[in-house]
Design a protein around this motif. Sequence first.
Motif: not given
Length: 379
Positions: A3-15, A30-42
Amino acid sequence: MKESALCDLIAQKISQLKPGLTLLQKEQYIPGEHGTKSFIDLYARDEKGRHVLIELKRSNTAARQALHEVSKYVEQVKQHFGAKDSEIFAIIASTEWGELLLPFSRFCEDAGFSIEGIQIDVTEDHSDCQARPISPLATIRGRLIAPWHHIYWYTDKDALQRGIAAIEGAYSAKGIDDYVIVSFYLPDPSPPEERRAALLSEVANMLKVPQASLFASLASFSPPTYEYMAYAAVQMLPDETCLQIISCDEALFEEAQNAILLMPKGPALTFSQLIKKYYHGSLAALLETVTWGGRDERDSYLVEDLGAQYQSYRFDILHGTATGFFTLQDAKWRPCGPVALPVLFQIYAEKNQSLVREILETIKPHDRGTFFECHPANP
């Protein structure tokens, strides 16, 4: 492909994912008061300046988590950036949609923000990818009874059964298969003489004439006893389905199409314009419908031309206390603040003072208490 490699590929070809996107950050925290930490893929922006949250998945097992994570990200973005639903665009991009398509389709129906699904096809050497949009499945919206109902009265049980059969036949002929029919029986033990006297009393009161003057002409009249009733209502249907049902009647079909295309969205018409548009320029025609008091098929369009709109409200009562208020929007009950209907009308009347005053001053001279005297006059 991880999934990390897929993220890198899409980031390079976002258009290629969607034209007009500008990548701002990979693994955006993205900080939040509830639940676990949030990291949006892109995390990106589009041409409209919206927050674009891109969630990437590469397997059916992982895809099941996508909707939960998108829901969390959206709420945390709204809280952290002070964004509104209209300023957020979520994209779920996955290489597998077998387990995701059905819940994603339901999610699209209920979401208050823009969301899109994208199928990602990666080349064998993992150096490039192609993206194509996913079309949500049609979802079942549940049973929502239309706001217009019909009531039919019958003199005996056989007439009731024939009436119900006729109603069902009419629905079947139109292709309507989701409806409710409820029958009621209310016995009336009063003798014909008592019913006749009650009827004559009401007619005399409406006409403001002595009751005795009616007995001679109606002495032999025996009012029928309607002890049976059928209540019928259909499920709310979209415009396309309604047009399909009435398409067999060419004139009605054309009228309905024009009504939908010309649905008013601007300010209220003048009273004279309303009379001309809906009552052929005849005030008498309007007064007859007011006296009659029944439902006019054009009511919804007339209300909009008055600069208003129909709105359904609901409130729940628990142990004698109102616990929540809701308004019907897009076929769903959505929470709202407490509603005071008289206040809403007061707001409308204040906004349209000249129109309301003109209507009242025009029809008031014809008001006879229980009915309106209909003279052939034009406004």
